[in-house]
Write an enzyme that holds these catalytic residues in place. Sequence first.
Site, PDB file in Angstrom:
ATOM      1  CB  THR A 100       3.134  91.817  25.579  1.00  0.00           C
ATOM      2  OG1 THR A 100       3.390  92.265  24.077  1.00  0.00           O
ATOM      3  CG2 THR A 100       4.347  92.252  26.553  1.00  0.00           C
ATOM      4  CG  ASN A 126       1.095 101.674  21.487  1.00  0.00           C
ATOM      5  OD1 ASN A 126       1.299 102.152  22.562  1.00  0.00           O
ATOM      6  ND2 ASN A 126       1.721 100.635  21.276  1.00  0.00           N
ATOM      7  CG  HIS A 170       3.413  93.485  15.624  1.00  0.00           C
ATOM      8  ND1 HIS A 170       2.337  94.106  15.182  1.00  0.00           N
ATOM      9  CD2 HIS A 170       3.549  93.915  17.015  1.00  0.00           C
ATOM     10  CE1 HIS A 170       1.313  94.301  16.340  1.00  0.00           C
ATOM     11  NE2 HIS A 170       2.133  94.084  17.405  1.00  0.00           N
ATOM     12  CE1 TYR A 230       4.511  98.604  20.783  1.00  0.00           C
ATOM     13  CE2 TYR A 230       2.833  97.153  19.912  1.00  0.00           C
ATOM     14  CZ  TYR A 230       3.266  97.814  21.048  1.00  0.00           C
ATOM     15  OH  TYR A 230       2.701  97.650  22.114  1.00  0.00           O
ATOM     16  CG  ASN A 272      -1.143  96.168  17.899  1.00  0.00           C
ATOM     17  OD1 ASN A 272      -1.498  95.876  16.893  1.00  0.00           O
ATOM     18  ND2 ASN A 272      -1.619  95.401  19.073  1.00  0.00           N
TER      19      ASN A 272
END
Length: 360
Positions: free
Chosen positions: A27, A235, A175, A180, A178
């Site tokens: 990102t 996260n 994805h 998400y 992580n």
Amino acid sequence: MKNSKLLSSFQSESLQLQNHVVMAPMTRSRAIGNIPNNIMAEYYGLRANAGLIITEATSPSKNGLGYPNIPAVYSDEQIEGWKKTTEAVHKKGGKIFLQIMHTGRISHELNLPEGGEVLAPSAIQAAGEMFTMEGVKAHTTPREMTLQDIKQAQEEYVQAAKNAIVAGFDGVEIHAANGYLANQFLNKGSNQRKDEYGGSVENRSRFVLELATQISNVIGNDKTGIRISPFGEFNDMALYDEIPATFDYLIQELNTLDLAYLHLAALSQNIPDGYLEGLAAKFNGNIIFNGGFGYDLPRAEKTVSENDRYLVSIGVPFIANPDLIARIEQGAKFNQPDQNTFYTPGEEGYLTYPTLAKAN
């Protein structure tokens, strides 16, 4: 690095790359208004010597835009913006996949465009805070997705994959790492559903496997990759007893799809020694290993030399070194990255790192 396997071409049925080095997705928050732009095209074009570029995380919908200034790929304007990047990379002979990421509960309502909503498998607020244009705030508590929401989100991913191909990408990466949305379905801490998408290993894996199946059916399995992060706690992902069983089952089912690659992210100190290598051995296709290879080139060389289907992805060194492949080849010193400009809008810390040619 003479006679380097790392810098030699990579040839498989689904991937034909100029070397074994993958630019990892990172990102950078330069997509003002969530629209890919000219400086992003220049940034990726400068790094086209990587065997494969995987773009920064890109949202398939308004609901997935949890961070400010990250790109998306659901509107005509966004597709046209991404065409500049794919053209810049292809003009220099590179290959580029688009990483599709829905942020799920790692979001704040202030970061979403009008009509966007924070959704997740369960209505469980993620621990921690995130940046918004009004300052740092706690994550918004998500609304638990209905079965219709799940279907709609999957349709958005599939449309995003189709849009990526229209924009000129060579493929997409799902994805599922992580912390998400896709990872939130896999994890027992964030997914406490009682229906067919929660509870058992098979049910928690269902969302991801359906995504991979639907996307590969539409754009081709040779154009579809996936990223996972076993034992990752980033996260607010929980550690739980069924992690090995979950990922064993996931790999078993992914093997039926013949995907372009599996991208294994080493994001935790809790990963048992040899676990990712063992997981890689269970996958039938190409493997991209991620985790510290840019600053340990001998380890990168050893990894790709162990198996003809292994690649390594490098992250942060690519930020500060647009000509990273040339520096590896020549044994040249790396520029050091400025972490203060990782996520700041504009060219500073994005297009301002010198190449070897400019330095000399």
